[in-house]
Design an enzyme around this catalytic site. Structure first.
Site, PDB file in Angstrom:
ATOM      1  N   CYS B  17      10.063  10.209   0.857  1.00  0.00           N
ATOM      2  CA  CYS B  17       8.774   9.559   1.074  1.00  0.00           C
ATOM      3  C   CYS B  17       8.455   8.685  -0.138  1.00  0.00           C
ATOM      4  O   CYS B  17       8.668   9.142  -1.259  1.00  0.00           O
ATOM      5  CB  CYS B  17       7.714  10.642   1.222  1.00  0.00           C
ATOM      6  SG  CYS B  17       6.069  10.017   1.453  1.00  0.00           S
ATOM      7  N   PRO B  18       7.959   7.470  -0.029  1.00  0.00           N
ATOM      8  CA  PRO B  18       7.559   6.782   1.187  1.00  0.00           C
ATOM      9  C   PRO B  18       8.622   5.816   1.715  1.00  0.00           C
ATOM     10  O   PRO B  18       8.295   4.850   2.404  1.00  0.00           O
ATOM     11  CB  PRO B  18       6.330   5.996   0.725  1.00  0.00           C
ATOM     12  CG  PRO B  18       6.704   5.594  -0.682  1.00  0.00           C
ATOM     13  CD  PRO B  18       7.581   6.707  -1.230  1.00  0.00           C
TER      14      PRO B  18
END
Lengths: 388, 79
Positions: B17-18
Site C-alpha cells: 500500500c499505496p
C-alpha cells in the site's frame, strides 16, 4: 587485469558504492564515476533553503572531494547504455567499457507534464525552485497556501508533510499565521503514504489548524485564475501553490530502452540487479522498487551492490540482499521531529515527536559530508546501523 | 470471471500500500474515457482505498472479484 566498474551518477548511492568498491577491491578494480555536473548535492537541504533556514552553498560539494583517490571521476553526460556490448556512450564522444555497471542516475523532475505548473506554482525539489519559493514566501503577507503532489512516486515521501508543518511554524514566527490558511492536498485518503505515520501527523495538523484535502492528485493549474484542478475533478482557489512536480527516470535510461513507461529500471528487489542483466545493478531513485525514493534508500542499497560486485569479481557466491531498509526523519515543527524506520516486511512504528529526533536530524545534516558518501556511518546513530 | 472487455491489466500483486491504488491512478490518468482497467492486488488496504478513490473520482467500479490470495478490481474510466 583489474575489473572495470562504471558508476553512473555521483549522488549518495553512486558515490558510496564507488568508495566501498574501491575500499574492498583496491587494485583489483578500476572504478569510474560518471556524473554530468561533477557536483554532489545534499537534496534534503532544499526544504531548509525554501524556509530561509539555510543557504544553497551548504548543499553542494565537488564530487572529487568525496571520492577515494583511486576512483576516477568523469564529468560527462552518459547518453546511451549498451548492456550487451558492455559500454556507455558519452555525450562528448567516446565510449567507456565496463565489466560491471552501477546505474545510480536518480530521478528527474518533469514539471511540464502538468499544464500551468511551471507558470503558476512553486516547488522545493530543486535548488532554484527552493530559492524562488524562499523569495515568494518573504513577500507573502497572508492568504491561502496549498501544498500538493502531482504524482507518485516522488522523492522523499515525508517532505510535503514536513514542509507543511514547518511552513505553519514559519508563518507563526512571521506573525501572519492568522491571516493564512494552510492546506495539504494529499493524493491518498490520508496525509502520508505510510498509514502509521499518517496516524501520527494528522492529529498534529489538526491541532495546528492545517487543512487536509484527501484524494487530490494535481491535474492542472490555471495560473491566472489561481485554481488547482485535481484528477478527481475537484477545484481549489489558492494564493500560493507549492506543488511537487512529477518525477521520471533519467533520459539515458529510457533512451537505452532499459526503463519502464516512466523510466524506472526494473530491478530485483533483493539483489538490486537490473532484470535480465547479471552485471548491471541499480541504486536509489533510478529503480522501480516499491520503496521510498530517498537518499536513505540509496545509502542502504549501495553496500549491497558493492558487496555483490566484489563477490562476482572474486568468483564467490554473492550473499548480500537488500531487505528494503529505509530510515529517515520527519520534522514536525516546533523544534521536534519523529523517525521512520522500515523495510519490505515491517512498516514503521514512528515514535512520538520529540526534540531528540530533531537534534538527530540536525546533526545528521551537518555530519553528512564526512560520513554517508564516504561510507562512515556515524557511531552516534545506532538506529541507522541496527538491523531489525 | 469478468465479462467486460479489459483495455489494460495491471498486476500489482505483492506491491505494498499505496502502490496498487497509485498504479491505478496513473493508468486512469493515461487512459481514454470508456477504457476498462483491471488491477490485481494482494494488499488488504486496496479493498477500501480503491473503491473509495473510484467513488471520489466518479469512475465506475465494474466489479471486485476475490481470487485466491488477491482481489481483482475492474474499473471503467467514466470521464
Amino acid at each position: 587485469m583489474p575489473a572495470r566498474i562504471v558508476v553512473l551518477g555521483g549522488g549518495v548511492g553512486g558515490t558510496l558504492a564507488a568508495n566501498l568498491l574501491s575500499k574492498e577491491l583496491g587494485r583489483d578494480a578500476r572504478i569510474t564515476v560518471v556524473d554530468p555536473t561533477g557536483m554532489h548535492v545534499y537534496q534534503p537541504g532544499y526544504l531548509y533553503v525554501a524556509l530561509g533556514q539555510a543557504n544553497g552553498r551548504w548543499l553542494a560539494r565537488d564530487e572529487r572531494t568525496l571520492l577515494r583517490r583511486d576512483v576516477q571521476l568523469a564529468v560527462e553526460r552518459a547518453v546511451r547504455i549498451h548492456p550487451e556490448a558492455g559500454t556507455v556512450q558519452l555525450e562528448r564522444g567516446g565510449n567507456l567499457e565496463w565489466d560491471f555497471l552501477v546505474i545510480a542516475t536518480g530521478a528527474r523532475l518533469v514539471p511540464d507534464q502538468i499544464p500551468g505548473l511551471v507558470e503558476g506554482a512553486y516547488e522545493f525539489y530543486s535548488l532554484e525552485g527552493a530559492q524562488r519559493l524562499r523569495e515568494e514566501l518573504r513577500r507573502f503577507r497572508g492568504g491561502r497556501i496549498h501544498i500538493g503532489v502531482s504524482g507518485i512516486p516522488y522523492k522523499c515521501p515525508p517532505a510535503p508533510v514536513e514542509f507543511t508543518l514547518m511552513l505553519e511554524e514559519y508563518l507563526r514566527e512571521r506573525g501572519i499565521r492568522d491571516r493564512s490558511q494552510v492546506t495539504l492536498l494529499s493524493p491518498l485518503n490520508r496525509a502520508f503514504t505510510i498509514e502509521s505515520a499518517s496516524k501520527l501527523v494528522q492529529p498534529i495538523m489538526e491541532e495546528r489548524g492545517i487543512g487536509l484535502t484527501t484524494f487530490f492528485n494535481v491535474e492542472e493549474i490555471d495560473p491566472s485564475a489561481r485554481v488547482i484542478t485535481s484528477l478527481e475533478g475537484e477545484k481549489v482557489e489558492s494564493d500560493l501553490m507549492i506543488i511537487v512536480p512529477p518525477h521520471r527516470g533519467q533520459t539515458v535510461v529510457t533512451d537505452s530502452g532499459l526503463g519502464d513507461v516512466s523510466g524506472w529500471l526494473p530491478t530485483d528487489k533483493l539483489s538490486l540487479q537490473v532484470e535480465g542483466y547479471e552485471r548491471v545493478f541499480a541504486i536509489g531513485d533510478a529503480t522501480n522498487l516499491p520503496i521510498s525514493k530517498s537518499g536513505s534508500t540509496a545509502h542502504f542499497e549501495a553496500p549491497v551492490v558493492a558487496n555483490r560486485i566484489a563477490s562476482l569479481i572474486r568468483g564467490t557466491a554473492p550473499k548480500a540482499n537488500y531487505p528494503g531498509q529505509v530510515m529517515c526523519f520527519l520534522e514536525t515543527g516546533n523544534g521536534k521531529a519523529t523517525a521512520l524506520r522500515f523495510d519490505y516486511e515491517h512498516p514503521p512504528v514512528p515514535p512520538h515527536p520529540a526534540r531528540i529526533w530533531h537534534l538527530a536530524k540536525w546533526m545528521f545534516n551537518r555530519l553528512y559530508w564526512e560520513t554517508v558518501p564516504k561510507g562512515r556511518i556515524p557511531e552516534w546513530a545506532p538506529m541507522v546501523r541496527s538491523k531489525r | 470471471m469478468t465479462t467486460t472487455e479489459v483495455s489494460r491489466s495491471i498486476d500489482a500483486r505483492g506491491m505494498p500500500c499505496p502502490g496498487p491504488l497509485m498504479t491505478l491512478i496513473g493508468a486512469i490518468r493515461e487512459g481514454q474515457v470508456g477504457d476498462v482497467i483491471e488491477v490485481l492486488s494482494s494488499d488488504e488496504g486496496s479493498r477500501t482505498d480503491i473503491p473509495a478513490w473510484i467513488n471520489k473520482a466518479a469512475h465506475e467500479l465494474v466489479e471486485v472479484v476475490q481470487e485466491d490470495g488477491f482481489a481483482r478490481f475492474v474499473v471503467r474510466k467514466a470521464r
